[in-house]
Design an enzyme around this catalytic site. Sequence first.
Site, PDB file in Angstrom:
ATOM      1  N   HIS A 146       1.063  -1.261   0.148  1.00  0.00           N
ATOM      2  CA  HIS A 146       0.061   0.180   0.002  1.00  0.00           C
ATOM      3  C   HIS A 146       0.907   1.213   0.019  1.00  0.00           C
ATOM      4  CE1 HIS A 146      -3.466   2.644   0.777  1.00  0.00           C
ATOM      5  NE2 HIS A 146      -2.707   3.163   1.592  1.00  0.00           N
ATOM      6  N   HIS A 161       3.162   6.044  -1.922  1.00  0.00           N
ATOM      7  CA  HIS A 161       3.786   7.275  -1.336  1.00  0.00           C
ATOM      8  C   HIS A 161       5.467   7.245  -1.639  1.00  0.00           C
ATOM      9  CE1 HIS A 161      -0.029   8.616   0.118  1.00  0.00           C
ATOM     10  NE2 HIS A 161      -0.257   7.353   0.682  1.00  0.00           N
ATOM     11  N   LYS A 201      -5.525   9.699  -8.343  1.00  0.00           N
ATOM     12  CA  LYS A 201      -5.052  10.045  -7.320  1.00  0.00           C
ATOM     13  C   LYS A 201      -5.110  11.886  -7.180  1.00  0.00           C
ATOM     14  CE  LYS A 201      -2.584   9.070  -3.077  1.00  0.00           C
ATOM     15  NZ  LYS A 201      -3.140   8.042  -2.362  1.00  0.00           N
TER      16      LYS A 201
END
Length: 342
Positions: A146, A161, A201
């Site tokens: 994730h 990220h 996103k």
Amino acid sequence: SEQYVVPIMGSLSEVCSKLWELDENRLKRGEDYRINLKGDKLFAFVNRKKLAEIPTFSAFMDLLDNYNAETSEPEEVTERDINKSRAFLNRCLETKVMEAAYTFLLSKRLVPVGYKKAFKEKLYNLWFQLHPRPNGDGTKRSAFEHTFVGETRKGAVLGLHNWVRFFGEECQGNVIYKSCRPQVCDDHIVTVGFMWNGNTKTFGSLFLGTSPEFELAIYTVCFLAGHEEEATVKLGNKSATIITYRKNGQIGACYPKLQGQTQLQHVLIQVEPDENSSAEEDQDLPYPSFIGSGTITGENRSPYLQSSSKSFGNKEIRLPIDLDDAWPYSKPDRSCCNCTIL
């Protein structure tokens, strides 16, 4: 070596500053990489040769093909995948950054004694062990997937990220850089919007130039030693916040954001009742289907939504963008993943 041993009584903020100082593999902006916030691509240049020559970066990049991004498809972990994950951890454990993280956590009795075995096993269980998704759909995911690799669900990008992953996917044409929030970008952290293989996103935050061992170390330290899900730290001469969301004792999501970026923005939308909506559907409400449309089907469909009154109608509701980063669901007023609807 004495130079990177963290004092036993060091605070969380102090150890995070020390990890930043010890990140010898961090790439230098302007020399090893360049970004263009106003360009068609976020990364104008990255020294790929240098990335390939640094053991932790090389082992990290070797991991990125282990995962299937779509959350509806179950992950299959092979022996080869496990070996590559452990090889990456071995490279990280060879760095001053990770040894400092271990020294600090051990002083706080948050990890077992044994750097190369017990601590490595702790890292593997935290980051690479599969755990059930919070929406209860029966599939599993890892915190590493994730946070560092990224996932997709019903048109939305979840996580992702990490700047190396972003750069690699941008080079392949899979990531299309759309926008940035320049007021929350600096030499260390950027907040950007992008498309990834057709998924959206709206805004998410990334470190810039940092080594994978630094990110793994600071997120682990903040997760295990932090009393809150937000830790204020000093990175060089800049203040930042490290977010570590938790769910059932596991890492939900981790990312950085610039200090002071806490206000969740609003969008005015019409909410119409839908008598056929189910509780299971509520947990998986995707945002791309209704951003800009002005309508969400289903009265009070999701725990992510908060209205200014119980009778919805034409009311302002606060809406996190990256739903899977809004951990735990009991605190929907929190800004998630630096995301805002502008």
